[in-house]
Design a protein around this motif. Structure first.
Motif, short mmCIF file in Angstrom:
data_model
loop_
_atom_site.label_atom_id
_atom_site.label_comp_id
_atom_site.label_asym_id
_atom_site.label_seq_id
_atom_site.Cartn_x
_atom_site.Cartn_y
_atom_site.Cartn_z
N THR A 164 0.80 -1.24 0.00
CA THR A 164 0.00 0.00 0.00
C THR A 164 0.82 1.28 0.00
OG1 THR A 164 -0.01 0.19 2.41
CG2 THR A 164 -1.77 -1.13 1.43
N THR A 168 -6.82 3.80 7.97
CA THR A 168 -7.66 4.76 8.68
C THR A 168 -8.70 5.31 7.72
OG1 THR A 168 -5.76 5.34 10.00
CG2 THR A 168 -7.58 6.92 10.02
N HIS A 169 -9.98 5.26 8.12
CA HIS A 169 -11.05 5.65 7.19
C HIS A 169 -11.75 6.93 7.61
CE1 HIS A 169 -10.56 1.96 4.97
NE2 HIS A 169 -10.46 1.33 6.13
N GLU A 170 -11.20 7.62 8.61
CA GLU A 170 -11.85 8.83 9.12
C GLU A 170 -12.17 9.80 7.97
OE1 GLU A 170 -13.09 9.97 11.70
OE2 GLU A 170 -12.92 12.15 11.63
N THR A 171 -13.41 10.21 7.90
CA THR A 171 -13.84 11.16 6.86
C THR A 171 -15.22 11.67 7.23
OG1 THR A 171 -14.17 11.47 4.48
CG2 THR A 171 -14.88 9.35 5.37
N ARG A 176 -15.53 18.10 4.99
CA ARG A 176 -14.30 18.16 5.80
C ARG A 176 -13.40 19.22 5.17
NH1 ARG A 176 -10.41 12.86 6.60
NH2 ARG A 176 -9.27 13.64 8.37
N ALA A 217 -8.74 7.91 -2.99
CA ALA A 217 -8.82 7.58 -1.56
C ALA A 217 -10.07 8.19 -0.93
CB ALA A 217 -7.56 8.04 -0.82
N GLU A 224 -16.35 12.32 0.71
CA GLU A 224 -15.73 13.35 -0.15
C GLU A 224 -16.41 13.43 -1.53
OE1 GLU A 224 -11.30 13.93 -0.01
OE2 GLU A 224 -11.47 13.08 -2.01
N ASP A 279 -10.83 3.85 -3.89
CA ASP A 279 -10.16 3.57 -2.61
C ASP A 279 -9.62 2.15 -2.69
OD1 ASP A 279 -10.29 5.01 0.36
OD2 ASP A 279 -9.97 2.85 0.46
N ASN A 339 -5.63 0.94 -6.09
CA ASN A 339 -4.47 1.17 -5.23
C ASN A 339 -3.66 2.32 -5.82
OD1 ASN A 339 -2.09 1.07 -3.79
ND2 ASN A 339 -1.83 -1.15 -4.00
N LEU A 340 -3.46 3.35 -5.04
CA LEU A 340 -2.76 4.56 -5.54
C LEU A 340 -1.32 4.28 -5.93
CD1 LEU A 340 -4.09 7.14 -2.94
CD2 LEU A 340 -4.49 7.22 -5.40
N LYS A 351 -6.68 13.71 -0.63
CA LYS A 351 -6.65 14.32 0.69
C LYS A 351 -6.58 13.31 1.82
CE LYS A 351 -9.59 17.34 1.78
NZ LYS A 351 -10.92 17.94 1.95
N ASN A 352 -5.76 13.66 2.81
CA ASN A 352 -5.68 12.89 4.06
C ASN A 352 -5.36 11.43 3.84
OD1 ASN A 352 -6.44 15.21 5.67
ND2 ASN A 352 -8.47 14.96 4.77
C1 SAM Z 1 -8.42 9.05 6.13
S1 SAM Z 1 -9.19 8.41 4.69
C2 SAM Z 1 -9.34 9.88 3.73
C3 SAM Z 1 -10.70 10.02 3.11
C4 SAM Z 1 -10.97 11.34 2.36
N1 SAM Z 1 -10.04 11.55 1.28
C5 SAM Z 1 -10.96 12.52 3.30
O1 SAM Z 1 -10.07 13.36 3.20
O2 SAM Z 1 -11.87 12.64 4.14
C6 SAM Z 1 -7.80 7.57 3.92
C7 SAM Z 1 -8.22 6.53 2.89
O3 SAM Z 1 -7.07 6.18 2.12
C8 SAM Z 1 -7.22 4.85 1.70
N2 SAM Z 1 -5.91 4.32 1.27
C9 SAM Z 1 -4.81 4.03 2.02
N3 SAM Z 1 -3.82 3.57 1.26
C10 SAM Z 1 -4.30 3.55 -0.02
C11 SAM Z 1 -3.74 3.16 -1.26
N4 SAM Z 1 -2.49 2.68 -1.35
N5 SAM Z 1 -4.50 3.28 -2.37
C12 SAM Z 1 -5.77 3.76 -2.28
N6 SAM Z 1 -6.36 4.14 -1.14
C13 SAM Z 1 -5.62 4.03 -0.01
C14 SAM Z 1 -7.78 4.15 2.93
O4 SAM Z 1 -8.41 2.93 2.59
C15 SAM Z 1 -8.73 5.23 3.48
O5 SAM Z 1 -10.05 4.99 3.09
#
Ligand code: SAM
Length: 288
Positions: free
Chosen positions: A35, A89-92, A96, A130, A136, A162, A218-219, A234-235
């Motif tokens: 990841t 972490t899925h906080e959103t 926001r 993400a 979002e 995501d 996957n980013l 973001k985040n």
């Molecule tokens: C904290 S949330 C941010 C959500 C939204 N962008 C916001 O700012 O409210 C982070 C998200 O990044 C995703 N994430 C983490 N690593 C990732 C990856 N390699 N590729 C895609 N998504 C990823 C997680 O599954 C999670 O849902």
């Protein structure tokens, strides 16, 4: 009542078992490879707790065996999805970082409307990378529905991605609790959401959901799609180290069309890595 020892693996001295330093390192490497996320040594307790949940669910005996299981199964095995769902972490929540949404509604969309004058089928393509549980992309859809006059003439596409299958499943349901809705203006709640009778639960209307397509992505890998007018990232990179941030940015920046914009989190720490982009705000970057 079930005793805690019946649920959690316990060590011979009776304390709740944690991953060893060696296991922590191997799990951290596995997560990083897959990841780009860095699991720091301070997350030992958290990782142990989350892993214990997977042991309970799968019936796998211990951390060592679960590690072997993850390395043996294919990367698209449902257990990988479940594991990543636990450790990310899925906080959103909707709206926001409010000032960014004020910019989006009052400046960005206003400019889109001005530029579209005379165009009979204007289009707008936005990527929410993400997107977690969909708050979002739903905020984007809400703002677009509120701010674009003659919306039916527009071709609006919001692609929301995501890595987390569980998060995406919840996102597709388009249901939000009161906590996630706390910053949504009353007018938008009335126009774009239906409230469940007996619960503090809000369902987004088709006027919003029809704009959004959810996809697992996957980013760390390139997204197969056309470039976008605007990309939200973001985040998420706050959990990545410099090497994986660069890799993600390589993949993401090429998806911003020339003249398009990238919106990042204020604390993402990527400003110096955005080669060739012009910084308009600490969180806003234009591809020339
Ligand atoms: C904290 S949330 C941010 C959500 C939204 N962008 C916001 O700012 O409210 C982070 C998200 O990044 C995703 N994430 C983490 N690593 C990732 C990856 N390699 N590729 C895609 N998504 C990823 C997680 O599954 C999670 O849902």
């Amino acid at each position: 009542m079930t005793s805690m020892s019946a649920i959690l693996p316990v060590s011979p001295v009776g304390t709740v078992e944690q991953v060893s330093d060696n296991q922590l390192k191997r799990y951290a490497d596995l997560v990083y490879e897959r990841t780009g996320i860095r699991v720091s040594p301070q997350k030992k307790m958290l990782l142990s707790n989350r892993l214990r949940r997977r042991l309970r669910e799968t019936g796998i005996a211990d951390f060592e065996e679960y590690y072997r299981h993850l390395t043996r199964v294919r990367s698209n095995d449902p257990e990988w999805d479940a594991f990543l769902q636990e450790i990310t972490t899925h906080e959103t929540y909707l709206f926001r970082d409010e000032s960014q949404w004020t910019w989006f509604r009052k400046e960005y969309l206003a400019e889109c409307v001005a530029e579209a004058r005379g165009n009979t089928s204007p289009s707008l393509r936005i990527w929410s990378a993400a997107c977690s549980t969909g708050d979002e992309p739903m905020t984007i859809a809400c703002s677009v529905a509120a701010c674009l006059p003659n919306l039916t003439q527009w071709r609006v596409q919001i692609v929301a991605t995501d890595i987390g299958v569980g998060a995406l499943e919840q996102a597709r349901s388009a249901v939000f609790g009161e906590r996630a809705m706390r910053l949504v203006p009353d007018e938008y709640r009335r126009r774009f959401f239906t409230k469940a009778k007996d619960a503090q639960i809000w369902q987004a209307k088709p006027a919003l959901t029809s704009m959004i397509t959810f996809r697992q992505h996957n980013l760390m890998e390139p997204l197969r799609d056309r470039p976008f007018d605007l990309v939200y990232l973001k985040n998420v990179l706050i959990y990545f180290d410099a090497v994986s941030k660069r890799k993600v940015l390589e993949n993401v920046c090429r998806m911003v069309r020339p003249g398009g914009l990238l919106v990042a989190g204020a604390a993402e720490g990527i400003a110096d890595m955005l080669k060739g982009f012009v910084r308009l705000q600490p969180w806003l970057h234009r591809r020339p």
